[in-house]
Design an enzyme around this catalytic site. Structure first.
Site, short mmCIF file in Angstrom:
data_model
loop_
_atom_site.label_atom_id
_atom_site.label_comp_id
_atom_site.label_asym_id
_atom_site.label_seq_id
_atom_site.Cartn_x
_atom_site.Cartn_y
_atom_site.Cartn_z
N LYS A 149 22.34 19.72 60.62
CA LYS A 149 23.05 19.61 59.33
C LYS A 149 24.51 19.25 59.55
O LYS A 149 25.17 18.68 58.70
CB LYS A 149 23.03 20.97 58.63
N LYS A 174 30.42 26.81 71.41
CA LYS A 174 31.68 26.73 70.65
C LYS A 174 32.84 27.24 71.49
O LYS A 174 33.93 26.67 71.50
CB LYS A 174 31.59 27.54 69.35
N LYS A 193 20.05 17.50 69.15
CA LYS A 193 19.27 18.01 68.02
C LYS A 193 19.71 17.35 66.70
O LYS A 193 20.90 17.16 66.50
CB LYS A 193 19.50 19.53 67.94
P1 TYM Z 1 18.89 27.28 60.79
O1 TYM Z 1 19.24 27.40 59.36
O2 TYM Z 1 19.87 26.65 61.71
O3 TYM Z 1 17.53 26.47 60.94
C1 TYM Z 1 16.38 26.83 60.19
C2 TYM Z 1 15.10 26.51 60.96
O4 TYM Z 1 15.02 25.11 61.23
C3 TYM Z 1 14.81 24.89 62.61
N1 TYM Z 1 15.50 23.63 63.00
C4 TYM Z 1 14.91 22.63 63.67
N2 TYM Z 1 13.66 22.50 64.15
C5 TYM Z 1 13.36 21.34 64.80
N3 TYM Z 1 14.26 20.33 64.97
C6 TYM Z 1 15.52 20.42 64.51
N4 TYM Z 1 16.38 19.42 64.67
C7 TYM Z 1 15.90 21.63 63.82
N5 TYM Z 1 17.06 22.06 63.24
C8 TYM Z 1 16.78 23.29 62.74
C9 TYM Z 1 15.43 26.11 63.30
O5 TYM Z 1 14.92 26.32 64.60
C10 TYM Z 1 15.04 27.22 62.34
O6 TYM Z 1 13.71 27.66 62.57
N6 TYM Z 1 19.61 31.94 62.52
C11 TYM Z 1 18.68 31.07 61.84
C12 TYM Z 1 18.28 31.59 60.48
C13 TYM Z 1 17.74 32.98 60.52
C14 TYM Z 1 16.42 33.38 60.90
C15 TYM Z 1 16.42 34.79 60.76
C16 TYM Z 1 15.30 32.69 61.33
C17 TYM Z 1 18.43 34.10 60.19
N7 TYM Z 1 17.64 35.18 60.33
C18 TYM Z 1 15.26 35.54 61.07
C19 TYM Z 1 14.15 33.44 61.64
C20 TYM Z 1 14.15 34.83 61.50
C21 TYM Z 1 19.32 29.71 61.67
O7 TYM Z 1 20.51 29.57 61.76
O8 TYM Z 1 18.44 28.69 61.37
#
Ligand code: TYM
Length: 328
Positions: free
Chosen positions: A196, A111, A193
């Protein structure tokens, strides 16, 4: 039993990438681990959120966790903002994180490199909050997609730093990245990737997409002119992505799928992937509607919050004592 924890942000609608990279694995692990899965709504507000949308997305995410097969009798499902210890330990972790470490985190770096304006301080420091999420529960493993690996590695460093300074306090967690599906790519640009926030809706399959529309998105996925169904992420990223999707949804190995398609073209292959996605979404959405009607969402989150709060409070007390916050 080893402990495992993971979370997802309730921003926008969940994608097939979130299911394949994360939720599907949670479901597979729930029998063999003490599993904690939460809704990372405090992470969601690192970018401005509309109140009504955030509420809806939060409820939807809980319902989708359940609809995907998470069993509340086996898994503790909770809402991050209802367990205030996350914010408290988050601050303590922020104070143990160096600016340089946060500057290296790709989400911020990308970003900043694009010159985006309005990047919040929360977006910059959120990896420290994520470390707190994990360390509060002494998770041994954190199942995530590839994009989150860097954050779990930072968490390991922060845990070790704290343990070194104050004595053994936190379990040092390990990221668990699945062999297949750790990164699902955009259907329109299979080098990016699936996300969302993608601008082109044809590139992303939402878990709440009309299954017929999702089918069309698969049929119009970008491929190549090589014409052989084989897994080669460099020269055939589109086909490799479709193979990942099919293998993840059907549990058939990629080798077995490519063998079945020897001498056959992309048309037939895409049709099979499209049908698998159609069937998966149809079943999932039926469960989702039933769950929303049942009142289960509120019950699950109330019970999960209580269980998580108990553990988190105990851990935070220990941390505060170690730091010197408790004076009597
Ligand atoms: P977030 O909400 O962006 O994504 C949630 C989970 O989905 C996986 N993911 C994907 N895996 C494969 N292909 C894709 N295209 C794809 N898009 C998303 C992400 O790798 C993730 O596992 N910061 C984290 C949320 C979080 C978290 C935590 C996770 C906050 N605290 C503690 C684990 C432990 C996040 O933004 O994920």
């Amino acid at each position: 039993m080893k402990k495992m924890l993971s979370g997802i942000k309730p921003t926008g609608r969940l994608t097939l990438g979130n299911y394949i990279g994360a939720i599907r694995n949670f479901v597979n692990y729930q029998d063999n681990y003490e599993l904690y899965v939460f809704i990372a709504n405090m992470h969601a507000i690192t970018v401005a959120q509309d109140k009504t949308e955030l509420k809806k997305n939060t409820k939807d995410l809980i319902a989708l966790y359940l609809a995907c097969g998470l069993d509340p009798n086996k898994v503790t499902i909770f809402l991050q903002s209802d367990v205030h210890e996350h914010a408290e330990l988050g601050w303590i972790m922020t104070c143990s994180t160096y600016m340089g470490e946060l500057q290296r985190m790709t989400q911020y770096k990308d970003k900043a490199a694009k010159g985006e304006i309005g990047i919040t301080a929360g977006l910059f420091t959120y990896p420290s909050l994520m470390a707190a999420d994990i360390l509060l529960y002494d998770a041994d493993y954190v199942p995530v997609g590839v994009d989150q690996k860097q954050h779990v590695e930072l968490t390991r460093n922060l845990a070790e730093r704290f343990n070194h300074r104050y004595g053994d306090t936190f379990t040092v967690p390990e990221p668990l990245i699945a062999k297949v599906g750790a990164k699902v790519y955009s259907l329109q640009d299979p080098t990016k990737k699936m996300s969302k926030s993608e601008e082109n809706p044809k590139g992303t399959i939402d878990l709440l997409d009309d299954p017929n529309i999702a089918k069309k998105k698969i049929m119009s996925a970008v491929t190549d002119s090589i014409g052989i169904v084989q897994y080669d992420i460099d020269t055939q990223p589109g086909i490799a992505n479709l193979l990942t999707i099919l293998s993840s949804l059907t549990n058939e190995s990629i080798e077995s799928i490519t063998k079945r398609y020897e001498g056959k073209g992309y048309g037939e292959f895409k049709k099979e992937v499209a049908n698998a996605v159609f069937e998966f979404l149809t079943n999932l959405q039926k469960n989702y509607v039933d769950i929303l009607k049942s009142g289960l969402v509120e019950q699950v989150i109330t019970e999960g919050n209580m269980k998580a709060s108990k553990l988190a409070a105990k851990k935070l007390r220990k941390v505060k004592r170690k730091i010197g916050f408790e004076i009597f």
